[in-house]
Design a protein around this motif. Structure first.
Motif, PDB file in Angstrom:
ATOM      1  N   ALA A  39      21.817   7.258   8.330  1.00 46.63           N
ATOM      2  CA  ALA A  39      20.987   6.299   9.062  1.00 46.63           C
ATOM      3  C   ALA A  39      21.435   6.208  10.509  1.00 46.63           C
ATOM      4  O   ALA A  39      22.611   6.087  10.804  1.00 46.63           O
ATOM      5  N   ASN A  40      20.463   6.286  11.423  1.00 44.98           N
ATOM      6  CA  ASN A  40      20.692   5.967  12.827  1.00 44.98           C
ATOM      7  C   ASN A  40      19.527   5.093  13.273  1.00 44.98           C
ATOM      8  O   ASN A  40      18.654   4.772  12.474  1.00 44.98           O
ATOM      9  N   ASP A  41      19.489   4.683  14.525  1.00 42.10           N
ATOM     10  CA  ASP A  41      18.454   3.742  14.970  1.00 42.10           C
ATOM     11  C   ASP A  41      17.041   4.268  14.736  1.00 42.10           C
ATOM     12  O   ASP A  41      16.178   3.560  14.224  1.00 42.10           O
ATOM     13  N   GLY A  42      16.788   5.513  15.088  1.00 43.84           N
ATOM     14  CA  GLY A  42      15.448   6.086  14.922  1.00 43.84           C
ATOM     15  C   GLY A  42      15.052   6.214  13.463  1.00 43.84           C
ATOM     16  O   GLY A  42      13.938   5.875  13.072  1.00 43.84           O
ATOM     17  N   ASN A  43      15.974   6.722  12.648  1.00 45.89           N
ATOM     18  CA  ASN A  43      15.697   6.875  11.217  1.00 45.89           C
ATOM     19  C   ASN A  43      15.448   5.529  10.548  1.00 45.89           C
ATOM     20  O   ASN A  43      14.581   5.405   9.691  1.00 45.89           O
ATOM     21  N   THR A  44      16.236   4.537  10.914  1.00 48.60           N
ATOM     22  CA  THR A  44      16.126   3.224  10.282  1.00 48.60           C
ATOM     23  C   THR A  44      14.770   2.596  10.559  1.00 48.60           C
ATOM     24  O   THR A  44      14.119   2.077   9.653  1.00 48.60           O
ATOM     25  N   LYS A  45      14.328   2.667  11.810  1.00 48.15           N
ATOM     26  CA  LYS A  45      13.007   2.116  12.156  1.00 48.15           C
ATOM     27  C   LYS A  45      11.903   2.857  11.422  1.00 48.15           C
ATOM     28  O   LYS A  45      10.959   2.239  10.912  1.00 48.15           O
ATOM     29  N   ALA A  46      12.019   4.171  11.359  1.00 49.78           N
ATOM     30  CA  ALA A  46      11.010   4.968  10.656  1.00 49.78           C
ATOM     31  C   ALA A  46      11.010   4.643   9.165  1.00 49.78           C
ATOM     32  O   ALA A  46       9.944   4.544   8.540  1.00 49.78           O
ATOM     33  N   ALA A  47      12.188   4.453   8.581  1.00 52.60           N
ATOM     34  CA  ALA A  47      12.284   4.144   7.159  1.00 52.60           C
ATOM     35  C   ALA A  47      11.669   2.792   6.845  1.00 52.60           C
ATOM     36  O   ALA A  47      10.971   2.636   5.836  1.00 52.60           O
ATOM     37  N   ILE A  48      11.917   1.812   7.698  1.00 51.67           N
ATOM     38  CA  ILE A  48      11.338   0.483   7.488  1.00 51.67           C
ATOM     39  C   ILE A  48       9.819   0.550   7.568  1.00 51.67           C
ATOM     40  O   ILE A  48       9.110  -0.050   6.756  1.00 51.67           O
ATOM     41  N   HIS A  49       9.313   1.324   8.526  1.00 52.59           N
ATOM     42  CA  HIS A  49       7.863   1.488   8.669  1.00 52.59           C
ATOM     43  C   HIS A  49       7.278   2.192   7.437  1.00 52.59           C
ATOM     44  O   HIS A  49       6.235   1.768   6.912  1.00 52.59           O
ATOM     45  N   GLN A  50       7.944   3.247   6.970  1.00 53.80           N
ATOM     46  CA  GLN A  50       7.459   3.974   5.795  1.00 53.80           C
ATOM     47  C   GLN A  50       7.464   3.078   4.550  1.00 53.80           C
ATOM     48  O   GLN A  50       6.570   3.140   3.727  1.00 53.80           O
ATOM     49  N   LYS A  51       8.490   2.234   4.432  1.00 56.19           N
ATOM     50  CA  LYS A  51       8.578   1.323   3.291  1.00 56.19           C
ATOM     51  C   LYS A  51       7.413   0.335   3.302  1.00 56.19           C
ATOM     52  O   LYS A  51       6.813   0.049   2.262  1.00 56.19           O
ATOM     53  N   LYS A  52       7.084  -0.194   4.498  1.00 59.40           N
ATOM     54  CA  LYS A  52       5.946  -1.114   4.603  1.00 59.40           C
ATOM     55  C   LYS A  52       4.651  -0.428   4.207  1.00 59.40           C
ATOM     56  O   LYS A  52       3.823  -1.002   3.497  1.00 59.40           O
ATOM     57  N   LEU A  53       4.467   0.816   4.681  1.00 53.20           N
ATOM     58  CA  LEU A  53       3.259   1.563   4.324  1.00 53.20           C
ATOM     59  C   LEU A  53       3.191   1.822   2.822  1.00 53.20           C
ATOM     60  O   LEU A  53       2.122   1.696   2.209  1.00 53.20           O
ATOM     61  N   ALA A  54       4.317   2.162   2.214  1.00 54.94           N
ATOM     62  CA  ALA A  54       4.346   2.416   0.773  1.00 54.94           C
ATOM     63  C   ALA A  54       4.032   1.142  -0.008  1.00 54.94           C
ATOM     64  O   ALA A  54       3.313   1.182  -1.019  1.00 54.94           O
ATOM     65  N   ASP A  55       4.546   0.001   0.460  1.00 52.97           N
ATOM     66  CA  ASP A  55       4.255  -1.271  -0.209  1.00 52.97           C
ATOM     67  C   ASP A  55       2.773  -1.607  -0.129  1.00 52.97           C
ATOM     68  O   ASP A  55       2.175  -2.057  -1.113  1.00 52.97           O
ATOM     69  N   LEU A  56       2.163  -1.392   1.040  1.00 47.27           N
ATOM     70  CA  LEU A  56       0.730  -1.648   1.183  1.00 47.27           C
ATOM     71  C   LEU A  56      -0.091  -0.737   0.276  1.00 47.27           C
ATOM     72  O   LEU A  56      -1.051  -1.180  -0.360  1.00 47.27           O
ATOM     73  N   LYS A  57       0.306   0.518   0.208  1.00 49.34           N
ATOM     74  CA  LYS A  57      -0.400   1.480  -0.632  1.00 49.34           C
ATOM     75  C   LYS A  57      -0.285   1.090  -2.106  1.00 49.34           C
ATOM     76  O   LYS A  57      -1.258   1.166  -2.852  1.00 49.34           O
ATOM     77  N   ARG A  58       0.920   0.654  -2.522  1.00 49.62           N
ATOM     78  CA  ARG A  58       1.125   0.245  -3.906  1.00 49.62           C
ATOM     79  C   ARG A  58       0.306  -0.998  -4.235  1.00 49.62           C
ATOM     80  O   ARG A  58      -0.307  -1.086  -5.299  1.00 49.62           O
ATOM     81  N   GLU A  59       0.248  -1.965  -3.310  1.00 45.64           N
ATOM     82  CA  GLU A  59      -0.542  -3.179  -3.537  1.00 45.64           C
ATOM     83  C   GLU A  59      -2.025  -2.838  -3.689  1.00 45.64           C
ATOM     84  O   GLU A  59      -2.704  -3.393  -4.554  1.00 45.64           O
ATOM     85  N   LYS A  60      -2.501  -1.923  -2.862  1.00 45.81           N
ATOM     86  CA  LYS A  60      -3.910  -1.518  -2.934  1.00 45.81           C
ATOM     87  C   LYS A  60      -4.192  -0.834  -4.272  1.00 45.81           C
ATOM     88  O   LYS A  60      -5.215  -1.094  -4.913  1.00 45.81           O
ATOM     89  N   ARG A  61      -3.253   0.024  -4.709  1.00 47.09           N
ATOM     90  CA  ARG A  61      -3.421   0.731  -5.973  1.00 47.09           C
ATOM     91  C   ARG A  61      -3.414  -0.249  -7.147  1.00 47.09           C
ATOM     92  O   ARG A  61      -4.217  -0.121  -8.072  1.00 47.09           O
ATOM     93  N   VAL A  62      -2.541  -1.235  -7.115  1.00 47.17           N
ATOM     94  CA  VAL A  62      -2.481  -2.233  -8.182  1.00 47.17           C
ATOM     95  C   VAL A  62      -3.785  -3.025  -8.239  1.00 47.17           C
ATOM     96  O   VAL A  62      -4.304  -3.309  -9.320  1.00 47.17           O
ATOM     97  N   LYS A  63      -4.351  -3.348  -7.079  1.00 48.48           N
ATOM     98  CA  LYS A  63      -5.622  -4.082  -7.045  1.00 48.48           C
ATOM     99  C   LYS A  63      -6.740  -3.262  -7.687  1.00 48.48           C
ATOM    100  O   LYS A  63      -7.525  -3.776  -8.485  1.00 48.48           O
ATOM    101  N   VAL A  64      -6.795  -1.968  -7.348  1.00 52.67           N
ATOM    102  CA  VAL A  64      -7.811  -1.090  -7.925  1.00 52.67           C
ATOM    103  C   VAL A  64      -7.611  -0.974  -9.436  1.00 52.67           C
ATOM    104  O   VAL A  64      -8.576  -1.024 -10.212  1.00 52.67           O
ATOM    105  N   MET A  65      -6.370  -0.860  -9.854  1.00 52.24           N
ATOM    106  CA  MET A  65      -6.081  -0.727 -11.282  1.00 52.24           C
ATOM    107  C   MET A  65      -6.387  -2.016 -12.047  1.00 52.24           C
ATOM    108  O   MET A  65      -6.788  -1.970 -13.196  1.00 52.24           O
TER     109      MET A  65
END
Length: 148
Positions: A39-65
């Motif tokens: 982990a460095n500053d750039g990776n950490t910010k990117a990881a946090i952003h990717q985690k948020k996107l994955a959470d949104l995608k999972r919430e959308k999938r759960v709603k559809v299901m």
């Protein structure tokens, strides 16, 4: 050493998590197997952003299901199979057969989502669970009837 998990690691965390681990564990196990990156500053910010996107995608999938679950929950699907003497089935009813019966009613469902437990080798009604998403498991009833 701070690392960002690339894949889910048992007893450590999920993909996208930023974790503090022992240097040797990171250097000798996680990083060579590509389970994590340093982990460095750039990776950490990117990881946090990717985690948020994955959470949104999972919430959308759960709603559809959940919508799909309300459309199949408690419904009965009839499957006709060939039987021999004493109403004994030739083979068994598989998840593919059940998915095809559900598809005939106009609902597309992956056969791997259906939980049989054990093969259906008898005539009758069986209550099965369908595992659509985390926490979304509607029940369906499969009626196996024989044809000569």
């Amino acid at each position: 050493m701070k690392v960002i998990l690339q894949k889910d690691v048992l007893n450590l965390g999920d993909a996208g998590d930023v974790k503090e681990v022992a240097d040797g564990y990171a250097r000798n196990f996680l990083i060579p197997r590509r389970f994590a990156v340093r982990a460095n500053d750039g990776n950490t910010k990117a990881a946090i952003h990717q985690k948020k996107l994955a959470d949104l995608k999972r919430e959308k999938r759960v709603k559809v299901m959940k919508d799909l679950a309300t459309s199949i929950d408690g419904k009965t699907y009839e499957i006709k199979v060939k039987v021999g003497e004493n109403d004994k089935l030739f083979g068994s009813v598989t998840t593919s057969d059940i998915a095809l019966a559900i598809k005939k009613s106009g609902i597309e469902l992956d056969k791997r989502k259906i939980d049989l437990g054990e093969p259906l080798k008898n005539l009758g009604e069986f209550k099965l669970k369908v595992r659509l998403a985390e926490g979304v498991t509607p029940n369906i009833i499969v009626k196996v009837v024989g044809e000569a």
